[in-house]
Design a protein around this motif. Structure first.
Motif, PDB file in Angstrom:
ATOM      1  N   ALA A   1      12.653 -12.441  27.656  1.00 46.54           N
ATOM      2  CA  ALA A   1      13.221 -13.533  26.854  1.00 46.54           C
ATOM      3  C   ALA A   1      13.799 -14.610  27.777  1.00 46.54           C
ATOM      4  O   ALA A   1      13.638 -15.812  27.523  1.00 46.54           O
TER       5      ALA A   1
ATOM      6  N   LEU B   1      11.081 -16.705  29.224  1.00 53.71           N
ATOM      7  CA  LEU B   1      10.570 -17.620  28.205  1.00 53.71           C
ATOM      8  C   LEU B   1      11.480 -18.848  28.056  1.00 53.71           C
ATOM      9  O   LEU B   1      11.004 -19.977  27.899  1.00 53.71           O
ATOM     10  N   LYS B   2      12.782 -18.608  28.143  1.00 52.41           N
ATOM     11  CA  LYS B   2      13.731 -19.712  28.007  1.00 52.41           C
ATOM     12  C   LYS B   2      13.588 -20.734  29.134  1.00 52.41           C
ATOM     13  O   LYS B   2      13.964 -21.889  28.987  1.00 52.41           O
ATOM     14  N   LEU B   3      13.077 -20.280  30.281  1.00 49.62           N
ATOM     15  CA  LEU B   3      12.965 -21.182  31.442  1.00 49.62           C
ATOM     16  C   LEU B   3      11.833 -22.189  31.309  1.00 49.62           C
ATOM     17  O   LEU B   3      11.782 -23.160  32.068  1.00 49.62           O
ATOM     18  N   GLN B   4      10.944 -21.959  30.350  1.00 51.88           N
ATOM     19  CA  GLN B   4       9.808 -22.875  30.175  1.00 51.88           C
ATOM     20  C   GLN B   4      10.303 -24.298  29.904  1.00 51.88           C
ATOM     21  O   GLN B   4      11.233 -24.491  29.113  1.00 51.88           O
ATOM     22  N   ASN B   5       9.659 -25.246  30.543  1.00 47.30           N
ATOM     23  CA  ASN B   5       9.980 -26.681  30.375  1.00 47.30           C
ATOM     24  C   ASN B   5      11.423 -27.020  30.749  1.00 47.30           C
ATOM     25  O   ASN B   5      12.024 -27.910  30.159  1.00 47.30           O
ATOM     26  N   THR B   6      12.002 -26.288  31.686  1.00 50.24           N
ATOM     27  CA  THR B   6      13.387 -26.602  32.071  1.00 50.24           C
ATOM     28  C   THR B   6      13.418 -27.199  33.472  1.00 50.24           C
ATOM     29  O   THR B   6      12.521 -26.974  34.281  1.00 50.24           O
TER      30      THR B   6
ATOM     31  N   ILE C   1      21.513 -23.801  29.717  1.00 45.92           N
ATOM     32  CA  ILE C   1      20.569 -23.582  28.601  1.00 45.92           C
ATOM     33  C   ILE C   1      21.338 -22.958  27.436  1.00 45.92           C
ATOM     34  O   ILE C   1      21.177 -23.343  26.275  1.00 45.92           O
TER      35      ILE C   1
END
Lengths: 256, 341
Positions: free
Chosen positions: A13, A16-21, A87
């Motif tokens: 998870a 996944l949160k790191l995408q586009n960051t 985030i």
């Protein structure tokens, strides 16, 4: 369900949160930028730094590792720690995360692991970009002799050693950013400690300053004092990482 | 109800215990079908004299919530009453004493993870990672909970976001974000939903959609739903049971119908001498007030109207206007809040 499965799920998870960051972008962008700068300098006046017939990889990678260990990597850690935690702070999702059927400590450790993995990727990226830009220099300026000497895997070991010597900084900055909703405060604390480490760099007791450990690890490697990856600096930093992470874990567990 | 292992081997039909067992199970199934709805409902949420302090400020005081299973419970209260603090206590986000908060009959301190597995929630505002799509946001929770991927699509459909699942959340309207927040709460298909102000900031269309969704989840999926709100009219339309919280104290808890029973009708009268009329009405022990040039009198029955009119006629007061108005839940709520200090 065992703790490892739970940890794996939480880590997935987090990834996944790191995408586009920005956190993910700077992990690759900063090593790229540092290498690009040194590449441009060598492109304009590389012959000044490289004596004919000697291994060009050593003078070429020296400024990269020097800046990386004493300044750029620490700045990157400070920034990334703030970004990765922002985030959650920005989306106000801590209460939601803590109301999931997952131990609170798991939330902390999975995020910390994702952060450490990002730094590992940066260390790898530094090595890869060094190789690529060095080869490019060899193509553009064949007289520098990059093509005549092997790009040593010792440089990868050095890159990881510096990164491992920065483990405490990672754990410490991560904890600060995890705790503080303010983006600026952990940055300011980290920056002050980094400057302090720079000022006392030649002091005999500099090894007591954990923010100086990456720089000391680099020095020990280049002076031939300690060529092993798991040196004093790495062991100290790793030990301190465990202490600061456990402190963070217990604090998070009891936090309301 | 009927257990497959009862069949056993075919020889068992010769055993009288086989027939007894079957008869008993069929009788139980029929009884449950006919009278199950009358069985007393277990309380899914219970708090026992729950107190909570933020430093010197007492946020909750002797709170005794009882939320029956499979109901929609409206948790009403003005801003700052302690609704969000209560929700945090219910979800184990703030420290409470042993057995002060029980969900599914279990203490939140000792069985936190087990309880949270059966609970979906929105706390304060639905929080989304705005740099990701609605689908990816749900995928985060799907991964943490170890659910199958198809659950994401199911949830998107339930919250009517299937067409917008691929869009980034920062492009969503407030209503869509609220629905996505409900989606997070629903993804584990929990038995209990705890939703903090799920109707906040929604336009009338959005309110209607979310209300319909909650009612469907309750009626068709049998979910117990605990909603905090200060949107009184919505609670009135959605919930069967309500609790009213003011300054950390529960000042009413029960069926919404019970509260409606307590609602007084208001008789509005205009006379040629309102001052004299008021004196006469006061002597009959009715509460009245002057609004503009009319008298507003709280009455409990039609008999009261007869008494008041008779009194006015006997005192030679001419009635110029007479009408009645129902006291709404909102009026009652505001009265209760003001009376409780």
């Amino acid at each position: 369900m065992n703790a490892l499965t739970q940890f794996r799920r939480c880590l997935a998870a987090e990834v996944l949160k790191l995408q586009n960051t920005l956190a993910l972008a700077v992990a690759f962008g900063v090593p790229f930028f540092l290498n690009l700068l040194v590449f441009i300098i060598f492109l304009s006046e590389g012959n000044k730094f490289i004596k004919p017939g000697t291994d060009p990889w050593i003078p070429y990678t020296k400024p990269i590792f020097s800046f990386w260990s004493g300044l750029v990597m620490i700045l990157l850690i400070i920034l990334q720690a703030a970004l990765i935690n922002s985030i959650e702070h920005k989306s106000n999702s801590w209460p939601k995360l803590y109301s999931m059927p997952v131990p609170r400590g798991m939330v902390y450790f999975s995020k910390l692991t994702a952060f450490l993995a990002l730094n590992l990727l940066s260390a790898l990226a530094l090595f890869v970009f060094e190789g690529l830009f060095g080869l490019l220099l060899g193509l553009v300026m064949p007289f520098l002799g990059f093509q005549n000497f092997r790009f040593s895997y010792d440089l990868l070991a050095l890159s990881f050693k510096i990164m491992l010597a920065g483990c405490f900084i990672m754990g410490f900055q991560f904890y600060l950013s995890y705790r503080s909703r303010s983006f600026v405060l952990p940055l300011a604390i980290g920056f002050c400690l980094m400057v302090t480490a720079g000022i006392i760099n030649s002091w005999q007791y500099v090894y007591l300053m954990p923010f100086a450990l990456p720089s000391l690890a680099y020095k020990a490697f280049t002076t031939g004092h300690d060529l092993s990856v798991f040196s004093y600096e790495v062991a100290t930093s790793f030990g301190l990482l465990i202490i600061v992470s456990l402190a963070g874990f217990y604090e998070v567990r009891s936090r309301s | 109800m009927l257990r497959a292992d009862t069949w056993g081997h075919w020889e068992s039909v010769l055993d009288p215990r086989f027939w007894f067992n079957w008869t008993f199970q069929i009788a139980f199934a029929v009884f449950h079908h006919l009278f199950g709805k009358y069985a007393p409902k277990m309380n899914i949420i219970e708090t026992n004299d729950l107190d909570f302090h933020y430093r010197e400020h007492k946020a909750l005081s002797n709170l005794n919530l009882a939320v029956p299973e499979k109901t929609i419970y409206g948790f009403l209260g003005p801003n700052g009453a302690g609704k969000s603090t209560t929700i945090r206590a219910l979800l184990g986000l703030i420290p409470v004493g042993s057995d002060k908060v029980r969900l599914f009959g279990k203490d939140i301190n000792r069985h936190r993870l087990e309880i949270l597995r059966k609970t979906g929630s929105i706390i304060e505002t639905p929080s989304s990672y705005e740099h990701l799509s609605g689908y990816k946001n749900l995928e985060i929770f799907q991964k943490i909970l170890g659910l199958k991927k198809r659950r994401i699509e199911e949830v998107l459909e339930v919250v009517s976001l299937s067409a917008d699942g691929g869009r980034k959340v920062n492009e969503y309207s407030l209503g869509m974000k609220q629905r996505l927040g409900i989606g997070y709460a629903l993804i584990s298909d929990p038995e209990l939903l705890i939703l903090d102000e799920p109707l906040n900031g929604l336009d009338p269309g959005g309110i209607r959609e979310v209300r319909a969704l909650l009612i469907t989840l309750n009626r068709e999926a049998g979910k117990t739903i605990f909603i905090s709100s200060h949107v009184l009219s919505e609670v009135e339309k959605t919930c069967k049971v309500i609790g009213i919280l003011n300054k950390g104290k529960l000042i009413f808890q029960g069926q919404i119908a019970e509260l409606s029973l307590e609602l007084n009708e208001i008789l509005i009268i205009k006379t040629d001498n309102n001052v004299l009329a008021m004196e006469g009405i006061a002597r009959l022990n009715f509460k009245s007030a002057v609004s503009e040039d009319k008298l507003e009198i709280r009455i409990n029955s039609k008999e009261d109207v007869r008494l008041i009119v008779k009194n006015l006629v006997e005192n030679n007061i001419a009635i110029e206007y007479l009408n009645s108005a129902n006291n709404t839940l909102e009026d009652k709520f505001l009265t209760m809040i003001s009376q409780s200090g």
